[in-house]
Design a protein around this motif. Sequence first.
Motif, PDB file in Angstrom:
ATOM      1  N   THR A  60       0.812  -1.219   0.000  1.00 13.05           N
ATOM      2  CA  THR A  60       0.000   0.000   0.000  1.00 13.05           C
ATOM      3  C   THR A  60       0.844   1.267   0.000  1.00 13.05           C
ATOM      4  OG1 THR A  60      -0.136  -0.114   2.413  1.00 13.05           O
ATOM      5  CG2 THR A  60      -1.955  -1.094   1.168  1.00 13.05           C
ATOM      6  N   LYS A  61       2.147   1.148   0.259  1.00  6.62           N
ATOM      7  CA  LYS A  61       3.000   2.330   0.242  1.00  6.62           C
ATOM      8  C   LYS A  61       3.147   2.817  -1.202  1.00  6.62           C
ATOM      9  CE  LYS A  61       5.652   1.170   4.336  1.00  6.62           C
ATOM     10  NZ  LYS A  61       6.993   0.860   4.865  1.00  6.62           N
ATOM     11  N   PRO A  62       3.100   4.123  -1.408  1.00  7.02           N
ATOM     12  CA  PRO A  62       3.164   4.646  -2.778  1.00  7.02           C
ATOM     13  C   PRO A  62       4.494   4.397  -3.484  1.00  7.02           C
ATOM     14  CG  PRO A  62       2.799   6.429  -1.192  1.00  7.02           C
ATOM     15  CD  PRO A  62       2.833   5.162  -0.430  1.00  7.02           C
ATOM     16  N   GLU A  63       5.556   4.100  -2.745  1.00  8.11           N
ATOM     17  CA  GLU A  63       6.857   3.865  -3.391  1.00  8.11           C
ATOM     18  C   GLU A  63       6.999   2.444  -3.928  1.00  8.11           C
ATOM     19  OE1 GLU A  63       7.692   3.604   1.118  1.00  8.11           O
ATOM     20  OE2 GLU A  63       6.525   4.889  -0.185  1.00  8.11           O
ATOM     21  N   TYR A  64       5.968   1.644  -3.756  1.00  4.53           N
ATOM     22  CA  TYR A  64       5.969   0.270  -4.279  1.00  4.53           C
ATOM     23  C   TYR A  64       4.865   0.101  -5.319  1.00  4.53           C
ATOM     24  CZ  TYR A  64       9.187  -1.236  -0.650  1.00  4.53           C
ATOM     25  OH  TYR A  64      10.288  -1.399   0.137  1.00  4.53           O
ATOM     26  N   GLN A 138       1.706   2.400 -13.168  1.00  2.00           N
ATOM     27  CA  GLN A 138       2.264   2.774 -11.872  1.00  2.00           C
ATOM     28  C   GLN A 138       3.714   3.275 -11.962  1.00  2.00           C
ATOM     29  OE1 GLN A 138       1.080   0.122  -8.503  1.00  2.00           O
ATOM     30  NE2 GLN A 138       0.450  -1.240 -10.167  1.00  2.00           N
ATOM     31  N   VAL A 139       4.331   3.125 -13.129  1.00  2.00           N
ATOM     32  CA  VAL A 139       5.746   3.472 -13.305  1.00  2.00           C
ATOM     33  C   VAL A 139       6.018   4.922 -12.932  1.00  2.00           C
ATOM     34  CG1 VAL A 139       7.537   3.838 -15.056  1.00  2.00           C
ATOM     35  CG2 VAL A 139       6.276   1.684 -14.990  1.00  2.00           C
ATOM     36  N   LYS A 140       5.201   5.834 -13.419  1.00  2.00           N
ATOM     37  CA  LYS A 140       5.437   7.258 -13.187  1.00  2.00           C
ATOM     38  C   LYS A 140       5.387   7.582 -11.687  1.00  2.00           C
ATOM     39  CE  LYS A 140       4.007  11.756 -14.923  1.00  2.00           C
ATOM     40  NZ  LYS A 140       3.193  12.450 -15.922  1.00  2.00           N
ATOM     41  N   ARG A 141       4.381   7.058 -10.985  1.00  2.00           N
ATOM     42  CA  ARG A 141       4.251   7.310  -9.545  1.00  2.00           C
ATOM     43  C   ARG A 141       5.459   6.790  -8.784  1.00  2.00           C
ATOM     44  NH1 ARG A 141       2.812   3.448  -5.990  1.00  2.00           N
ATOM     45  NH2 ARG A 141       1.658   2.312  -7.564  1.00  2.00           N
ATOM     46  N   VAL A 142       5.832   5.549  -9.039  1.00  2.00           N
ATOM     47  CA  VAL A 142       6.950   4.938  -8.333  1.00  2.00           C
ATOM     48  C   VAL A 142       8.249   5.692  -8.623  1.00  2.00           C
ATOM     49  CG1 VAL A 142       8.349   2.838  -8.150  1.00  2.00           C
ATOM     50  CG2 VAL A 142       5.855   2.671  -8.218  1.00  2.00           C
ATOM     51  N   ALA A 143       8.469   6.036  -9.863  1.00  2.00           N
ATOM     52  CA  ALA A 143       9.689   6.760 -10.249  1.00  2.00           C
ATOM     53  C   ALA A 143       9.753   8.133  -9.574  1.00  2.00           C
ATOM     54  CB  ALA A 143       9.760   6.908 -11.766  1.00  2.00           C
ATOM     55  N   GLN A 144       8.639   8.858  -9.541  1.00  2.00           N
ATOM     56  CA  GLN A 144       8.623  10.182  -8.924  1.00  2.00           C
ATOM     57  C   GLN A 144       8.889  10.103  -7.426  1.00  2.00           C
ATOM     58  OE1 GLN A 144       4.790  11.785 -10.049  1.00  2.00           O
ATOM     59  NE2 GLN A 144       5.587  12.700 -11.939  1.00  2.00           N
ATOM     60  N   ILE A 145       8.242   9.165  -6.751  1.00  2.00           N
ATOM     61  CA  ILE A 145       8.387   9.064  -5.303  1.00  2.00           C
ATOM     62  C   ILE A 145       9.791   8.606  -4.912  1.00  2.00           C
ATOM     63  CG2 ILE A 145       7.613   7.746  -3.282  1.00  2.00           C
ATOM     64  CD1 ILE A 145       4.778   7.976  -4.455  1.00  2.00           C
ATOM     65  N   ARG A 146      10.367   7.718  -5.694  1.00  2.00           N
ATOM     66  CA  ARG A 146      11.710   7.207  -5.389  1.00  2.00           C
ATOM     67  C   ARG A 146      12.822   8.055  -6.000  1.00  2.00           C
ATOM     68  NH1 ARG A 146      12.605   1.470  -3.894  1.00  2.00           N
ATOM     69  NH2 ARG A 146      10.635   0.712  -3.099  1.00  2.00           N
ATOM     70  N   LYS A 152      14.207   3.941 -16.250  1.00  2.00           N
ATOM     71  CA  LYS A 152      14.787   2.823 -15.498  1.00  2.00           C
ATOM     72  C   LYS A 152      13.702   1.953 -14.873  1.00  2.00           C
ATOM     73  CE  LYS A 152      19.399   4.196 -14.019  1.00  2.00           C
ATOM     74  NZ  LYS A 152      20.247   4.482 -12.857  1.00  2.00           N
ATOM     75  N   VAL A 153      12.694   2.609 -14.323  1.00  2.00           N
ATOM     76  CA  VAL A 153      11.592   1.869 -13.697  1.00  2.00           C
ATOM     77  C   VAL A 153      10.797   1.123 -14.766  1.00  2.00           C
ATOM     78  CG1 VAL A 153       9.532   2.032 -12.255  1.00  2.00           C
ATOM     79  CG2 VAL A 153      11.501   3.500 -11.777  1.00  2.00           C
ATOM     80  N   ALA A 154      10.565   1.766 -15.909  1.00  2.00           N
ATOM     81  CA  ALA A 154       9.849   1.097 -17.007  1.00  2.00           C
ATOM     82  C   ALA A 154      10.643  -0.104 -17.514  1.00  2.00           C
ATOM     83  CB  ALA A 154       9.593   2.084 -18.145  1.00  2.00           C
ATOM     84  N   GLN A 155      11.958   0.051 -17.582  1.00  2.00           N
ATOM     85  CA  GLN A 155      12.818  -1.058 -18.013  1.00  2.00           C
ATOM     86  C   GLN A 155      12.759  -2.205 -17.002  1.00  2.00           C
ATOM     87  OE1 GLN A 155      16.952  -0.005 -18.359  1.00  2.00           O
ATOM     88  NE2 GLN A 155      17.395  -1.727 -19.715  1.00  2.00           N
ATOM     89  N   LEU A 156      12.699  -1.865 -15.724  1.00  2.00           N
ATOM     90  CA  LEU A 156      12.590  -2.884 -14.677  1.00  2.00           C
ATOM     91  C   LEU A 156      11.285  -3.669 -14.820  1.00  2.00           C
ATOM     92  CD1 LEU A 156      14.087  -3.886 -12.123  1.00  2.00           C
ATOM     93  CD2 LEU A 156      12.610  -2.352 -10.825  1.00  2.00           C
ATOM     94  N   VAL A 157      10.211  -2.962 -15.125  1.00  2.00           N
ATOM     95  CA  VAL A 157       8.930  -3.638 -15.364  1.00  2.00           C
ATOM     96  C   VAL A 157       9.067  -4.589 -16.546  1.00  2.00           C
ATOM     97  CG1 VAL A 157       6.536  -3.314 -16.134  1.00  2.00           C
ATOM     98  CG2 VAL A 157       7.476  -1.861 -14.326  1.00  2.00           C
ATOM     99  N   ALA A 182      13.011  -6.344  -6.895  1.00  2.00           N
ATOM    100  CA  ALA A 182      13.929  -5.811  -7.912  1.00  2.00           C
ATOM    101  C   ALA A 182      14.019  -4.300  -7.825  1.00  2.00           C
ATOM    102  CB  ALA A 182      13.467  -6.254  -9.303  1.00  2.00           C
ATOM    103  N   LEU A 183      12.903  -3.656  -7.498  1.00  2.00           N
ATOM    104  CA  LEU A 183      12.877  -2.200  -7.346  1.00  2.00           C
ATOM    105  C   LEU A 183      13.750  -1.770  -6.160  1.00  2.00           C
ATOM    106  CD1 LEU A 183      11.545   0.441  -8.361  1.00  2.00           C
ATOM    107  CD2 LEU A 183       9.688  -0.018  -6.745  1.00  2.00           C
ATOM    108  N   ASP A 184      13.645  -2.483  -5.044  1.00  2.00           N
ATOM    109  CA  ASP A 184      14.491  -2.180  -3.889  1.00  2.00           C
ATOM    110  C   ASP A 184      15.974  -2.401  -4.196  1.00  2.00           C
ATOM    111  OD1 ASP A 184      12.451  -1.360  -2.229  1.00  2.00           O
ATOM    112  OD2 ASP A 184      12.249  -3.285  -1.214  1.00  2.00           O
ATOM    113  N   ASN A 185      16.277  -3.365  -5.050  1.00  2.00           N
ATOM    114  CA  ASN A 185      17.665  -3.660  -5.410  1.00  2.00           C
ATOM    115  C   ASN A 185      18.198  -2.730  -6.493  1.00  2.00           C
ATOM    116  OD1 ASN A 185      17.726  -5.761  -3.565  1.00  2.00           O
ATOM    117  ND2 ASN A 185      17.105  -7.278  -5.080  1.00  2.00           N
ATOM    118  N   LEU A 186      17.349  -1.880  -7.057  1.00  2.00           N
ATOM    119  CA  LEU A 186      17.738  -1.009  -8.161  1.00  2.00           C
ATOM    120  C   LEU A 186      18.785   0.020  -7.755  1.00  2.00           C
ATOM    121  CD1 LEU A 186      17.108  -0.545 -11.150  1.00  2.00           C
ATOM    122  CD2 LEU A 186      15.338   1.061 -10.448  1.00  2.00           C
TER     123      LEU A 186
END
Length: 187
Positions: A60-64, A138-146, A152-157, A182-186
Amino acid sequence: MKNYIIPAIRLTVVLMVLLCVIYPLAITYAGKMAKGKGDGETISKNGKVVGYALLGQSFTKPEYFWGRPSAVGYNAAGSAGSNKGPTNPDYLKDVANRVDTLLKYHPYLKRTDIPADMVTASGSGLDPDISVKAAQIQVKRVAQIRHIDENKVAQLVAQNIDKPVLGLFGPEHVNVLKLNIALDNLK
């Protein structure tokens, strides 16, 4: 009478050995050959088991990345759908609330851009996967918050897309737990 009882007893003994001994041993052996050795495929992070590949979890956290909603709160002991039909007022209210929450955290989306799997619970309530589109929105939200480059986030997806079984069965999907690890390991 003897012509019926003895064959019936023989058949019972043969079926008991077949169905109570041979079949369970064969299934156990087949399970031990599968991923996870019949105990389920676990997912680890830093040497610690954090979940199972076939069991959804609540993020539920926005960074995930968020997974599919669960009608049972991701409780495997109570695996089930909501049993509410598409015209049920409570169901429609739940879906509307989920849509509103998604739009709050994704103001760049239109209602028509939201994939159904992001606002409707599955039949089991435990789906670990989301559609590729559900991950991509969700890529844009996660990328902005992190504070990570959106590409990079889109490539991870893209790297975490699971293809259909044998290239034929089922749609492409993304395991949310694996993607979030994988996102945490980025970094």
